[in-house]
Design an enzyme around this catalytic site. Structure first.
Site, PDB file in Angstrom:
ATOM      1  N   LYS A  14      -8.351  10.402   2.174  1.00  0.00           N
ATOM      2  CA  LYS A  14      -8.607  11.529   1.269  1.00  0.00           C
ATOM      3  C   LYS A  14     -10.013  12.098   1.469  1.00  0.00           C
ATOM      4  O   LYS A  14     -10.188  13.302   1.606  1.00  0.00           O
ATOM      5  CB  LYS A  14      -8.427  11.108  -0.203  1.00  0.00           C
ATOM      6  CG  LYS A  14      -7.013  10.655  -0.553  1.00  0.00           C
ATOM      7  CD  LYS A  14      -6.865  10.385  -2.044  1.00  0.00           C
ATOM      8  CE  LYS A  14      -7.655   9.200  -2.568  1.00  0.00           C
ATOM      9  NZ  LYS A  14      -7.188   7.881  -2.086  1.00  0.00           N
ATOM     10  N   ARG A  89      -4.461  10.741 -10.797  1.00  0.00           N
ATOM     11  CA  ARG A  89      -3.879   9.466 -10.371  1.00  0.00           C
ATOM     12  C   ARG A  89      -2.807   8.986 -11.331  1.00  0.00           C
ATOM     13  O   ARG A  89      -2.213   7.927 -11.096  1.00  0.00           O
ATOM     14  CB  ARG A  89      -4.979   8.391 -10.326  1.00  0.00           C
ATOM     15  CG  ARG A  89      -5.702   8.275  -8.999  1.00  0.00           C
ATOM     16  CD  ARG A  89      -6.888   7.353  -9.244  1.00  0.00           C
ATOM     17  NE  ARG A  89      -7.176   6.483  -8.144  1.00  0.00           N
ATOM     18  CZ  ARG A  89      -8.053   6.755  -7.181  1.00  0.00           C
ATOM     19  NH1 ARG A  89      -8.687   7.891  -7.156  1.00  0.00           N
ATOM     20  NH2 ARG A  89      -8.287   5.873  -6.233  1.00  0.00           N
ATOM     21  N   ARG A 128     -13.944  -0.678   6.673  1.00  0.00           N
ATOM     22  CA  ARG A 128     -14.915   0.086   5.875  1.00  0.00           C
ATOM     23  C   ARG A 128     -15.836  -0.868   5.097  1.00  0.00           C
ATOM     24  O   ARG A 128     -17.019  -0.577   4.901  1.00  0.00           O
ATOM     25  CB  ARG A 128     -14.181   1.026   4.912  1.00  0.00           C
ATOM     26  CG  ARG A 128     -15.123   1.913   4.121  1.00  0.00           C
ATOM     27  CD  ARG A 128     -14.380   2.981   3.346  1.00  0.00           C
ATOM     28  NE  ARG A 128     -13.740   2.449   2.156  1.00  0.00           N
ATOM     29  CZ  ARG A 128     -12.973   3.158   1.344  1.00  0.00           C
ATOM     30  NH1 ARG A 128     -12.717   4.424   1.602  1.00  0.00           N
ATOM     31  NH2 ARG A 128     -12.441   2.603   0.281  1.00  0.00           N
ATOM     32  N   ARG A 134     -18.611  -1.368   0.130  1.00  0.00           N
ATOM     33  CA  ARG A 134     -18.166  -1.013  -1.222  1.00  0.00           C
ATOM     34  C   ARG A 134     -17.654  -2.248  -1.944  1.00  0.00           C
ATOM     35  O   ARG A 134     -16.866  -3.011  -1.393  1.00  0.00           O
ATOM     36  CB  ARG A 134     -17.057   0.042  -1.133  1.00  0.00           C
ATOM     37  CG  ARG A 134     -17.472   1.365  -1.727  1.00  0.00           C
ATOM     38  CD  ARG A 134     -16.435   2.408  -1.478  1.00  0.00           C
ATOM     39  NE  ARG A 134     -15.214   2.192  -2.250  1.00  0.00           N
ATOM     40  CZ  ARG A 134     -14.236   3.071  -2.333  1.00  0.00           C
ATOM     41  NH1 ARG A 134     -14.335   4.223  -1.696  1.00  0.00           N
ATOM     42  NH2 ARG A 134     -13.161   2.819  -3.047  1.00  0.00           N
ATOM     43  N   ARG A 145      -5.530  -2.685  -5.933  1.00  0.00           N
ATOM     44  CA  ARG A 145      -5.533  -1.212  -5.869  1.00  0.00           C
ATOM     45  C   ARG A 145      -4.219  -0.690  -5.296  1.00  0.00           C
ATOM     46  O   ARG A 145      -3.712   0.342  -5.746  1.00  0.00           O
ATOM     47  CB  ARG A 145      -6.729  -0.721  -5.044  1.00  0.00           C
ATOM     48  CG  ARG A 145      -8.044  -0.848  -5.826  1.00  0.00           C
ATOM     49  CD  ARG A 145      -9.262  -0.934  -4.931  1.00  0.00           C
ATOM     50  NE  ARG A 145      -9.470   0.227  -4.105  1.00  0.00           N
ATOM     51  CZ  ARG A 145     -10.157   0.224  -2.959  1.00  0.00           C
ATOM     52  NH1 ARG A 145     -10.690  -0.916  -2.491  1.00  0.00           N
ATOM     53  NH2 ARG A 145     -10.321   1.326  -2.279  1.00  0.00           N
TER      54      ARG A 145
HETATM   55  P1  ATP Z   1     -10.293   5.943  -0.767  1.00  0.00           P
HETATM   56  O1  ATP Z   1     -11.565   6.536  -1.257  1.00  0.00           O
HETATM   57  O2  ATP Z   1     -10.451   5.201   0.506  1.00  0.00           O
HETATM   58  O3  ATP Z   1      -9.160   6.925  -0.697  1.00  0.00           O
HETATM   59  P2  ATP Z   1      -9.625   4.862  -3.299  1.00  0.00           P
HETATM   60  O4  ATP Z   1      -8.661   5.983  -3.541  1.00  0.00           O
HETATM   61  O5  ATP Z   1      -9.229   3.536  -3.816  1.00  0.00           O
HETATM   62  O6  ATP Z   1      -9.884   4.762  -1.771  1.00  0.00           O
HETATM   63  P3  ATP Z   1     -11.731   6.152  -4.834  1.00  0.00           P
HETATM   64  O7  ATP Z   1     -10.920   7.393  -4.973  1.00  0.00           O
HETATM   65  O8  ATP Z   1     -13.117   6.273  -4.369  1.00  0.00           O
HETATM   66  O9  ATP Z   1     -11.076   5.111  -3.856  1.00  0.00           O
HETATM   67  O10 ATP Z   1     -11.676   5.389  -6.249  1.00  0.00           O
HETATM   68  C1  ATP Z   1     -12.307   4.139  -6.433  1.00  0.00           C
HETATM   69  C2  ATP Z   1     -12.012   3.616  -7.824  1.00  0.00           C
HETATM   70  O11 ATP Z   1     -12.543   4.551  -8.809  1.00  0.00           O
HETATM   71  C3  ATP Z   1     -10.538   3.480  -8.186  1.00  0.00           C
HETATM   72  O12 ATP Z   1     -10.002   2.258  -7.748  1.00  0.00           O
HETATM   73  C4  ATP Z   1     -10.596   3.598  -9.719  1.00  0.00           C
HETATM   74  O13 ATP Z   1     -11.036   2.403 -10.318  1.00  0.00           O
HETATM   75  C5  ATP Z   1     -11.688   4.632  -9.947  1.00  0.00           C
HETATM   76  N1  ATP Z   1     -11.119   5.999 -10.022  1.00  0.00           N
HETATM   77  C6  ATP Z   1     -11.340   7.019  -9.138  1.00  0.00           C
HETATM   78  N2  ATP Z   1     -10.654   8.125  -9.480  1.00  0.00           N
HETATM   79  C7  ATP Z   1      -9.966   7.802 -10.610  1.00  0.00           C
HETATM   80  C8  ATP Z   1      -9.048   8.501 -11.451  1.00  0.00           C
HETATM   81  N3  ATP Z   1      -8.679   9.762 -11.195  1.00  0.00           N
HETATM   82  N4  ATP Z   1      -8.551   7.838 -12.534  1.00  0.00           N
HETATM   83  C9  ATP Z   1      -8.895   6.583 -12.809  1.00  0.00           C
HETATM   84  N5  ATP Z   1      -9.733   5.857 -12.055  1.00  0.00           N
HETATM   85  C10 ATP Z   1     -10.280   6.443 -10.967  1.00  0.00           C
HETATM   86 MG    MG Z   2     -12.453   8.291  -1.338  1.00  0.00          MG
END
Ligand code: ATP
Ligand code: MG
Length: 190
Positions: A14, A89, A128, A134, A145
């Protein structure tokens, strides 16, 4: 430029594709994960709350997340289009986003779904972890996750399907192929 929602499992790319889209189309970019990590780094109240959830692989509660999203959106310049990376999400977040945008005379534009096999995702995230360190990129938390994604987030793809804005791209091994397919879909939608 219309808005774009980029959707996919942890590690699906993403952030990577968002950066490419932002560079090509000069859009705004909201990564909710980056917003939360910056709050944690700055030691804010919000950061303290968020840390507990993130380190445990869980989602931050919808109400809190929706509030953060609206504030971040309103701080961006109008009219350039925004790419939403990591939001929504949950169904509740998706409904709230649709309403929030409609209240401002905007809409969701198009949704880009990234589909990648879980073994590939795990390998990417462990890699990563070595590069970026991270806190949530360790095998145990990554598995949580993935569960959260499967149970709470993946069902949203159908919601976008019903909205008529779902565009799915499946990883077959080449980033350049993904990018040219994504750019072609954006150009067609413009
Ligand atoms: P990547 O960035 O590689 O796609 P990811 O989707 O797990 O991985 P992030 O989008 O950076 O990573 O999100 C990291 C964490 O932040 C999630 O696991 C969650 O705890 C929190 N988070 C991020 N966005 C949301 C959201 N829209 N609603 C609830 N929690 C969120
Ligand atoms: Mg991301």
């Amino acid at each position: 430029m219309k808005n774009i929602i980029i959707f996919g499992a942890p590690g699906s790319g993403k952030g990577t594709y968002s950066d490419e889209i932002v560079a090509k189309y000069n859009m705004g970019h909201i990564s909710t994960g980056d917003v939360l990590r910056s709050e944690i780094k700055n030691g804010t109240e919000l950061g303290k709350i968020a840390k507990g959830y993130i380190d445990n692989g869980q989602l931050i509660p919808d109400e809190l997340m929706i509030d953060i999203l609206a504030k971040t959106y309103d701080a961006l310049p109008k009219g350039q289009g925004v790419i939403f990376d990591g939001f929504p999400r949950t169904i509740a977040q998706a409904e709230a986003l649709k309403t929030m945008l409609a209240e401002r005379g905007d809409d969701m534009g198009m949704m880009i779904e990234l589909v990648v096999d879980e073994e590939v995702l795990m390998a990417r995230l462990l890699n990563r972890a070595k590069e970026q360190g991270r806190a949530d990129d360790n095998e145990e938390t990554i598995k949580k996750r993935f569960d959260v994604y499967r149970n709470q987030t993946a069902p949203l793809a159908e919601w976008f399907e019903k909205e008529g804005i779902r565009n799915t791209f499946t990883w077959t091994g080449a980033k350049e192929t993904m990018l040219s397919n994504i750019f072609a879909a954006i150009d067609k939608n413009a």
